[in-house]
Enzyme design. Structure first.
Site, short mmCIF file in Angstrom:
data_model
loop_
_atom_site.label_atom_id
_atom_site.label_comp_id
_atom_site.label_asym_id
_atom_site.label_seq_id
_atom_site.Cartn_x
_atom_site.Cartn_y
_atom_site.Cartn_z
N LYS A 43 0.79 -1.24 0.00
CA LYS A 43 0.00 0.00 0.00
C LYS A 43 0.82 1.29 0.00
CE LYS A 43 -2.09 -1.61 3.64
NZ LYS A 43 -2.97 -1.92 4.77
N ASP A 100 -5.57 -5.91 10.67
CA ASP A 100 -6.89 -5.24 10.70
C ASP A 100 -8.04 -6.21 10.42
OD1 ASP A 100 -5.96 -5.39 8.08
OD2 ASP A 100 -6.61 -3.39 7.50
C1 BGC Z 1 -1.98 -5.94 3.81
C2 BGC Z 1 -2.85 -6.66 4.81
C3 BGC Z 1 -3.96 -5.76 5.28
C4 BGC Z 1 -4.74 -5.22 4.07
C5 BGC Z 1 -5.88 -4.30 4.45
C6 BGC Z 1 -2.83 -5.35 2.70
O1 BGC Z 1 -2.02 -4.57 1.86
O2 BGC Z 1 -1.04 -6.82 3.25
O3 BGC Z 1 -2.08 -7.08 5.92
O4 BGC Z 1 -4.83 -6.48 6.12
O5 BGC Z 1 -3.84 -4.51 3.24
O6 BGC Z 1 -5.47 -3.21 5.18
#
Ligand code: BGC
Length: 497
Positions: free
Chosen positions: A203, A238
């Protein structure tokens, strides 16, 4: 018959703050260039038709995707690294019972914002007595800086929050520390309920030197440096926090799914169905964090997806996430629009400069364009003008909406296939749906919350794949911001005192 029920959720679309005027600015030449060479032979229409074809997800195709996700889940449960999905053991064996008592904190880090929260739990009778929270944004430079900077910043804000918001009557018993549940929404190799090492960033985060580091130790050290008497009692994803928080209020919650900037799914698994679990004699259940964003097989990836991935901070990784989550949908649309401009004449003769800037188009913009019910698609026109400084005629506006719909339909339907894979996995062990038992998927994330078309496509896929009868027992429940409560509850369940 009403099939999957979607718990009522406020469908709030954040109002636009961009103003709109169609009169061309005086210095357009600074912002718009004529493309040097353009082939007139490929029309925008044929580009669109091909794109739609490449993105198609008919039911049999979605079935294959759901089966492939299920296979990777099984492979990841068998052995570490067995499939695309990490299938992380979370060490959350006991979900909140409702009996938890005391003052606990929660910290949520997973996107451009982080949130701190205090929760006063009053046991079975009183449940959540009081809760306070504060959301703060993470300066962009800290998302790509050092771990000391990031955790130092978080600890200082946490320290301010405790100083300002802790009830005056609260007295920390001697020899004790405050306890906090830390929701860290990135893939973590969890080593116990209160420790885990970062596998990789997702992200848009890229804090240097963190991969392989214990994220709890980083936070504990920073808290100590800020003189904060607090310890992390539970490290949770989360998705896990959402599942735990939602389960506190509803015993039928079996999975937590996030569809926001990123995406993930966590669910309740039988321990004896997890071959890689060291303690073979274990019985009961545990929560698995699938990290399904890492799925990569049989996806309908186009050249635009491939190019976006290549230029991302994590090339080759989290390919499913890059097709279904909020961070990427607008960017895929921007890329195809740029290609249409270069290949044909989408916005007249020129290729607008601003169309070449990555990540300028957000999923909220796509949603607003899809919601435009006016005859002349006036908001589509204004959005395109405000973001890209282009004057789009009606034909072009229609085309843009079709591109948005194609990308969003593919994303929503693929997300639906993922949820079906999770539900079928739970079903395999429990036969809940077949016996008519209600099964709830707790859902959080702005993409799901704020994009009705995406939700609808996801729902359609669920019903197509599960069939009317099984689907009628599934409830997708929007449980907004419940992961903080879940993390605080898990800190309470795993309190060392
Ligand atoms: C992460 C996860 C996370 C999800 C939602 C993803 O990019 O790898 O660990 O739960 O985003 O936030």
């Amino acid at each position: 018959m009403s099939l999957i029920t979607f718990a009522a959720s406020p469908l709030v679309i954040t109002p636009t703050v961009r103003s709109f005027t169609f009169s061309p600015p005086h210095h357009r030449s600074n912002h718009t260039v004529m493309s040097a060479v353009r082939s007139e032979s490929t029309s925008t229409c044929s580009v669109l038709t091909k794109f739609q074809k490449d993105c198609a997800t008919p039911t049999p195709f979605l079935r294959d995707v759901a089966n492939a996700i299920a296979d990777d889940m099984q492979a990841g449960l068998a052995v570490h690294g067995g499939g695309d999905l990490e299938m992380i053991l979370t060490y959350v064996d006991a979900l909140p019972s409702g009996k938890e008592e005391g003052l606990f904190y929660a910290l949520d880090l997973g996107g451009t914002n982080f949130r701190v929260r205090s929760v006063q739990l009053g046991g079975e009778e009183e449940r959540v007595v009081a809760t306070k929270s504060e959301q703060l944004s993470i300066p962009q430079k800290l998302m790509i800086g050092t771990s000391e900077e990031l955790f130092g910043f978080i600890a200082s804000k946490l320290s301010d929050f405790v100083a300002e918001k802790e009830p005056g009557r609260f007295r920390l018993e001697q020899g004790r520390k405050r306890e906090i549940g830390f929701t860290f929404s990135f893939p973590v190799n969890q080593t116990s309920i209160d420790s885990g090492t970062l596998i990789k960033w997702t992200k848009g985060f890229n804090v240097s030197g963190m991969e392989g580091k214990n994220v709890v130790a980083c936070l504990n050290e920073a808290m100590e440096a800020h003189g904060l008497d607090m310890r992390v009692s539970a490290l949770v994803n989360d998705g896990v926090g959402t599942l735990a928080g939602a389960r506190y209020w509803d015993k039928d919650v079996m999975a937590g799914v996030i569809l926001g900037t990123g995406t993930n799914a966590c669910y309740v698994e039988q321990k004896d169905a997890i071959p890689k679990l060291q303690n073979k004699s274990s019985s009961g259940t545990t929560i698995i964090n699938t990290e399904w964003g890492g799925f990569s097989k049989c996806l309908p990836r186009t050249i635009f997806d491939q190019e976006m991935d290549k230029e991302s901070l994590n090339p080759g990784e989290h390919l499913y996430e890059k097709m279904i989550s909020g961070m990427y949908l607008g960017e895929i649309v921007r890329r195809i629009l740029l290609h249409m401009c270069e290949a044909g004449e989408l916005f007249g003769q020129s290729v607008p400069v601003k169309l070449s800037t990555p990540f300028t188009l957000k999923s909220q913009d796509l949603c607003k364009m899809q919601e435009d019910n006016t005859d002349d698609l006036s908001s589509v026109g204004s959005i395109l003008y405000n973001i890209f400084e282009v004057k789009a005629d009606l034909k072009a506006r229609r085309r843009v909406v079709e591109v948005c719909d194609t990308v969003v339909k593919r994303g929503g339907r693929l997300a639906g296939a993922g949820i079906v894979a999770i539900l079928e996995r739970i079903e395999r062990e429990t036969k809940r749906l077949a016996s008519g038992q209600r099964t709830v998927v707790a859902m959080d994330g702005a993409l799901y919350e704020k994009y009705p078309q995406y939700r609808q496509y996801m729902q359609d896929a669920l019903v197509e794949l599960l069939g009317d009868e099984l689907a009628s027992h599934v409830q997708i429940k929007h449980t907004k911001d419940v992961s903080g409560l879940g993390a605080a509850l898990l800190a309470a369940t795993n309190s060392i005192y």
